[in-house]
Design a protein around this motif. Structure first.
Motif, short mmCIF file in Angstrom:
data_model
loop_
_atom_site.label_atom_id
_atom_site.label_comp_id
_atom_site.label_asym_id
_atom_site.label_seq_id
_atom_site.Cartn_x
_atom_site.Cartn_y
_atom_site.Cartn_z
N GLU A 13 -45.93 -51.53 -2.34
CA GLU A 13 -46.92 -51.45 -3.41
C GLU A 13 -48.02 -50.43 -3.13
N THR A 14 -48.20 -50.04 -1.87
CA THR A 14 -49.27 -49.09 -1.53
C THR A 14 -48.75 -47.69 -1.20
N HIS A 15 -47.44 -47.53 -1.05
CA HIS A 15 -46.87 -46.23 -0.73
C HIS A 15 -45.90 -45.82 -1.82
N SER A 16 -45.92 -44.54 -2.17
CA SER A 16 -45.02 -44.06 -3.21
C SER A 16 -43.71 -43.61 -2.60
N PRO A 17 -42.62 -43.83 -3.33
CA PRO A 17 -41.33 -43.33 -2.84
C PRO A 17 -41.27 -41.82 -2.99
N ARG A 18 -40.40 -41.22 -2.25
CA ARG A 18 -40.25 -39.76 -2.32
C ARG A 18 -39.14 -39.36 -3.29
N THR A 19 -38.90 -40.18 -4.29
CA THR A 19 -37.82 -39.93 -5.24
C THR A 19 -38.02 -38.62 -5.99
N GLY A 20 -39.23 -38.34 -6.41
CA GLY A 20 -39.49 -37.11 -7.17
C GLY A 20 -39.19 -35.86 -6.37
N ALA A 21 -39.68 -35.81 -5.13
CA ALA A 21 -39.43 -34.64 -4.28
C ALA A 21 -37.95 -34.50 -3.97
N MET A 22 -37.30 -35.64 -3.69
CA MET A 22 -35.87 -35.61 -3.40
C MET A 22 -35.08 -35.12 -4.62
N LEU A 23 -35.49 -35.58 -5.80
CA LEU A 23 -34.80 -35.18 -7.02
C LEU A 23 -34.91 -33.68 -7.25
N VAL A 24 -36.09 -33.11 -7.02
CA VAL A 24 -36.27 -31.66 -7.20
C VAL A 24 -35.37 -30.89 -6.24
N ILE A 25 -35.32 -31.31 -4.99
CA ILE A 25 -34.49 -30.61 -3.99
C ILE A 25 -33.01 -30.73 -4.35
N VAL A 26 -32.58 -31.93 -4.76
CA VAL A 26 -31.18 -32.12 -5.12
C VAL A 26 -30.82 -31.27 -6.34
N VAL A 27 -31.69 -31.22 -7.34
CA VAL A 27 -31.43 -30.40 -8.53
C VAL A 27 -31.31 -28.92 -8.15
N LEU A 28 -32.19 -28.45 -7.28
CA LEU A 28 -32.11 -27.05 -6.84
C LEU A 28 -30.80 -26.77 -6.10
N LEU A 29 -30.39 -27.69 -5.24
CA LEU A 29 -29.13 -27.51 -4.51
C LEU A 29 -27.94 -27.54 -5.46
N VAL A 30 -27.95 -28.44 -6.45
CA VAL A 30 -26.86 -28.51 -7.42
C VAL A 30 -26.80 -27.23 -8.25
N LEU A 31 -27.96 -26.71 -8.68
CA LEU A 31 -27.98 -25.46 -9.44
C LEU A 31 -27.44 -24.29 -8.61
N ALA A 32 -27.79 -24.25 -7.32
CA ALA A 32 -27.25 -23.19 -6.45
C ALA A 32 -25.74 -23.31 -6.32
N ALA A 33 -25.24 -24.54 -6.18
CA ALA A 33 -23.79 -24.74 -6.07
C ALA A 33 -23.08 -24.37 -7.36
N VAL A 34 -23.67 -24.74 -8.50
CA VAL A 34 -23.05 -24.40 -9.79
C VAL A 34 -23.03 -22.88 -9.97
N TYR A 35 -24.13 -22.22 -9.61
CA TYR A 35 -24.16 -20.76 -9.73
C TYR A 35 -23.08 -20.13 -8.84
N ALA A 36 -22.95 -20.60 -7.61
CA ALA A 36 -21.92 -20.05 -6.71
C ALA A 36 -20.53 -20.29 -7.29
N ALA A 37 -20.29 -21.48 -7.86
CA ALA A 37 -18.98 -21.77 -8.45
C ALA A 37 -18.70 -20.86 -9.65
N VAL A 38 -19.71 -20.60 -10.48
CA VAL A 38 -19.53 -19.72 -11.63
C VAL A 38 -19.22 -18.30 -11.17
N GLU A 39 -19.93 -17.82 -10.16
CA GLU A 39 -19.67 -16.47 -9.64
C GLU A 39 -18.25 -16.37 -9.07
N ILE A 40 -17.82 -17.39 -8.34
CA ILE A 40 -16.46 -17.38 -7.78
C ILE A 40 -15.43 -17.40 -8.90
N ALA A 41 -15.66 -18.25 -9.93
CA ALA A 41 -14.71 -18.32 -11.05
C ALA A 41 -14.65 -16.99 -11.79
#
Length: 196
Positions: A13-41
């Motif tokens: 109740e007194t500490h916030s989870p790091r869900t937001g920061a984790m979500l931003v990092i995961v979205v950036l990694l997924v976008l990088a992977a999708v971009y790499a897959a599109v370039e390879i295709a």
């Protein structure tokens, strides 16, 4: 409830989870992977790349040590290390919510900092006789900042105000503990506010 369960509940109740920061990092990694897959295709289909083909990227990476001056490589390494350190700190350091644990008899109560600030302001107003609208209180993780703005001509004993605030804050038994700061701000007189 056992002590360990209570401690866990209070921490959640007194500490916030790091869900937001984790979500931003995961979205950036997924976008990088999708971009790499599109370039390879696109490369496999014989189409022009969006930005850089995989072969050209591999060649650029292979020639990077000889193509870039060492100072550039060091600067890039420092930037990558700083970004990595920031991500590590975000992952490990606990986030804080604007709440404190208050000891009440043998129980722990989680209170919002705004509630604590309002309670201190009301108590100070009642004890000192200064109107509630002339008392501003801010509560942060480790500090309580009290600003009193009495009307002109009203004498104020700052030591008495400090004692009132310190006694009230001590009675809350907040965790983590806070230090108090009390200031008196006098309004400017009319002649100074409207110079002619």
């Amino acid at each position: 409830m056992t002590d360990s369960v209570l401690r866990t509940v209070v921490r959640r109740e007194t500490h916030s989870p790091r869900t937001g920061a984790m979500l931003v990092i995961v979205v950036l990694l997924v976008l990088a992977a999708v971009y790499a897959a599109v370039e390879i295709a696109l490369s496999l289909a014989g189409q022009p790349p969006l930005l850089l083909s995989p072969g050209a990227a591999a060649d650029a990476l292979a020639t990077l040590p000889t193509a870039v001056v060492p100072a550039g490589l060091i600067a890039a390494g420092v930037v990558i290390a700083v970004v990595g350190l920031i991500v590590l700190v975000i992952a490990v350091a606990p986030g804080r919510l604007s709440r404190h644990e208050m000891a009440w008899d043998d129980r722990a109560v989680v209170v919002d900092n705004g509630v604590v600030a309002s309670s201190i302001a009301q108590h100070l107003s009642s004890e000192s006789g200064i109107a509630r609208e002339n008392v501003v209180v801010g509560v942060a993780h480790r500090t309580v900042d009290v600003t009193v703005r009495p009307p002109l001509g009203i004498p104020v004993d700052i030591d008495r105000l400090r004692a009132i605030v310190d006694d009230e804050v001590a009675s809350y038994r907040l965790t983590p503990s806070v230090r108090t700061r009390v200031r008196v701000e006098r309004p400017l007189d009319a002649g100074k506010e409207n110079p002619r």
